[in-house]
Write a protein that holds these residues in place. Structure first.
Motif, PDB file in Angstrom:
ATOM      1  N   ARG A  63       6.400  -2.953 -14.471  1.00 61.21           N
ATOM      2  CA  ARG A  63       6.609  -4.245 -13.746  1.00 61.21           C
ATOM      3  C   ARG A  63       8.107  -4.740 -14.015  1.00 61.21           C
ATOM      4  O   ARG A  63       9.100  -5.346 -13.349  1.00 61.21           O
ATOM      5  CB  ARG A  63       5.733  -5.517 -14.047  1.00 61.21           C
ATOM      6  CG  ARG A  63       4.392  -5.405 -13.167  1.00 61.21           C
ATOM      7  CD  ARG A  63       3.588  -6.298 -14.026  1.00 61.21           C
ATOM      8  NE  ARG A  63       3.763  -7.892 -13.728  1.00 61.21           N
ATOM      9  CZ  ARG A  63       2.996  -8.811 -14.519  1.00 61.21           C
ATOM     10  NH1 ARG A  63       2.118  -8.587 -15.032  1.00 61.21           N
ATOM     11  NH2 ARG A  63       3.631  -9.949 -14.121  1.00 61.21           N
ATOM     12  N   VAL A  64       8.564  -4.507 -15.147  1.00 56.24           N
ATOM     13  CA  VAL A  64       9.868  -4.622 -15.725  1.00 56.24           C
ATOM     14  C   VAL A  64      10.995  -3.599 -14.951  1.00 56.24           C
ATOM     15  O   VAL A  64      12.013  -3.803 -14.631  1.00 56.24           O
ATOM     16  CB  VAL A  64      10.163  -4.390 -17.362  1.00 56.24           C
ATOM     17  CG1 VAL A  64      11.622  -4.835 -17.734  1.00 56.24           C
ATOM     18  CG2 VAL A  64       9.059  -5.477 -17.872  1.00 56.24           C
ATOM     19  N   MET A  65      10.406  -2.445 -14.896  1.00 58.50           N
ATOM     20  CA  MET A  65      11.264  -1.296 -14.215  1.00 58.50           C
ATOM     21  C   MET A  65      11.366  -1.768 -12.664  1.00 58.50           C
ATOM     22  O   MET A  65      12.498  -1.584 -12.168  1.00 58.50           O
ATOM     23  CB  MET A  65      10.720   0.042 -14.233  1.00 58.50           C
ATOM     24  CG  MET A  65      10.638   0.687 -15.628  1.00 58.50           C
ATOM     25  SD  MET A  65      11.740   0.851 -16.489  1.00 58.50           S
ATOM     26  CE  MET A  65      11.544  -0.410 -17.861  1.00 58.50           C
ATOM     27  N   GLN A  66      10.370  -2.311 -12.125  1.00 54.69           N
ATOM     28  CA  GLN A  66      10.661  -2.825 -10.879  1.00 54.69           C
ATOM     29  C   GLN A  66      11.629  -3.974 -10.638  1.00 54.69           C
ATOM     30  O   GLN A  66      12.228  -4.127  -9.551  1.00 54.69           O
ATOM     31  CB  GLN A  66       9.088  -3.314 -10.234  1.00 54.69           C
ATOM     32  CG  GLN A  66       8.349  -2.391  -9.886  1.00 54.69           C
ATOM     33  CD  GLN A  66       6.952  -2.923  -9.504  1.00 54.69           C
ATOM     34  OE1 GLN A  66       6.521  -4.066  -9.420  1.00 54.69           O
ATOM     35  NE2 GLN A  66       5.598  -1.984  -9.600  1.00 54.69           N
ATOM     36  N   ILE A  67      11.684  -4.876 -11.644  1.00 60.99           N
ATOM     37  CA  ILE A  67      12.813  -5.942 -11.891  1.00 60.99           C
ATOM     38  C   ILE A  67      14.199  -5.100 -11.651  1.00 60.99           C
ATOM     39  O   ILE A  67      14.930  -5.653 -11.030  1.00 60.99           O
ATOM     40  CB  ILE A  67      12.514  -6.888 -12.901  1.00 60.99           C
ATOM     41  CG1 ILE A  67      11.376  -7.765 -12.574  1.00 60.99           C
ATOM     42  CG2 ILE A  67      13.803  -7.720 -12.942  1.00 60.99           C
ATOM     43  CD1 ILE A  67      10.669  -8.618 -13.663  1.00 60.99           C
TER      44      ILE A  67
END
Length: 370
Positions: free
Chosen positions: A359-363
């Motif tokens: 989810r952080v990588m998606q941001i």
């Protein structure tokens, strides 16, 4: 390029949710294929990595913060439009916002509410300084491109005291735990022989409120209940803790282990029956998830996102911030173990490190594409 800034060392074994989050980001970025650099402080002398810039040494945030200004000044002409700058304190973003405001995107993540540590140090004297900090915090948040909080509770609190609209839109991504550390041994129910062994694991600081754990043990002793308390960790309040233990009527039933390497955490949790958390405030404490993963009941003050993970009467108890309530919680946890009433949690199923960090990588990717 993804730049991540944190006053810690992803190659060290410092305890705590923030430190573990930094390690998790490092592992996730290594797997992501994204180009990145971590900008941290050196807290060990045995390991180095090519994608980590150490700009200071030790845990002193002021030293790190001054070094951060210098680092941005030296690198300000190297940044590109697609760069993402991820800060773990809103005021850590100011070197970037002041020295190179028009390049790249800014992500600010909150692992607690700003000013709580300062309040712990200064008490009421922190109020005027906090008002000044709020002015700059509101400005930093208004300039940020994305905000992440680790719990809904912190997001709501920050919306009330900082800027409502940005925090209502903020993402909530809880702190992950290093599940790989726990894969070597299958979790099992808490052994009855350990039901009177309490563990407190964390930094010895104002936030963790370790003296309350000792008061809780004293309360249990006063009502005729015999327990043992192990304290694992060190920190700035260690000297006061030594005095508090020495003055306690139950000093003989307290063991202080000092600093415990992060990779030894699973074993020490399994060696005890109950995890006790006495913190004044938290965001998303990793140790709670680690204890639940080991199938150990958690007795905690009502802080951060602990109620999201602890199922009262099944996997632990949420208590008031006083020794009587916590002692009752400890007795309830002991009964869960003695009667076989402890139930394995299902709430960690969606908390794998890969799921959280993806989810952080998606941001990061979304901000790069803007």
């Amino acid at each position: 390029m993804i730049y991540v800034f944190y006053n810690n060392d992803p190659l060290a074994h410092d305890l705590g949710g923030g430190a573990e989050h930094f390690r998790g980001l490092h592992r996730a970025l290594l797997k992501s294929g994204l180009e990145f650099r971590l900008v941290g402080t050196k807290m060990q002398d045995l390991r180095i990595a090519p994608n980590i810039d150490y700009i200071s040494k030790g845990s002193n945030f002021l030293i790190y913060y001054l070094a951060l200004w210098r680092w941005f000044w030296l690198h300000r002409k190297q940044f590109r439009e697609g760069d993402v700058f991820h800060f773990h304190r809103n005021y850590a973003a100011w070197p970037k916002l002041a020295l190179c405001p028009d390049i790249g995107r800014v992500l600010i993540s909150y692992h607690n509410v700003t000013g709580r540590v300062l309040q712990g140090w200064l008490g009421r004297l922190a109020s005027p300084l906090r008002r000044a900090m709020l002015h700059f915090e509101r400005r930093a948040i208004a300039l940020a491109d994305a905000i992440v909080c680790v719990s809904n509770r912190d997001r709501k609190t920050l919306a009330d005291i900082v800027l409502r609209e940005p925090f209502e839109k903020a993402g909530v991504i809880p702190a992950a735990y290093d599940s790989a550390l726990f894969e070597e041994t299958e979790p099992g129910p808490p052994p009855v022989a350990r039901c009177r062994d309490i563990l407190l694991l964390g930094r010895i600081s104002h936030q963790k409120n370790v003296p309350l754990a000792i008061s809780t043990l004293e309360r249990l002793h006063a009502i005729g209940e015999t327990f043992r308390l192990t304290i694992a960790g060190d920190g700035e309040d260690s000297r006061q803790l030594i005095r508090r233990i020495a003055e306690s009527p139950v000093a003989s039933r307290i063991t202080w282990l000092g600093c415990v390497p992060h990779d030894e955490v699973p074993a020490i949790i399994r060696d005890h029956g109950i995890l006790l958390l006495t913190s004044r405030y938290e965001a998303s404490p990793t140790v709670v998830k680690e204890a639940l993963r080991c199938m150990r009941p958690v007795v905690s003050t009502d802080v951060g996102d602990v109620p999201d993970w602890v199922e009262t009467g099944a996997t632990g108890f949420i208590c008031d911030n006083d020794p009587i309530s916590l002692a009752d919680g400890v007795l309830g946890a002991a009964r869960l173990i003695e009667t076989g009433g402890y139930r394995p949690t299902t709430r960690l199923d969606d908390l794998s490190e890969d799921a959280i960090m993806n989810r952080v990588m998606q941001i990061y990717r979304r901000l790069q594409a803007v």
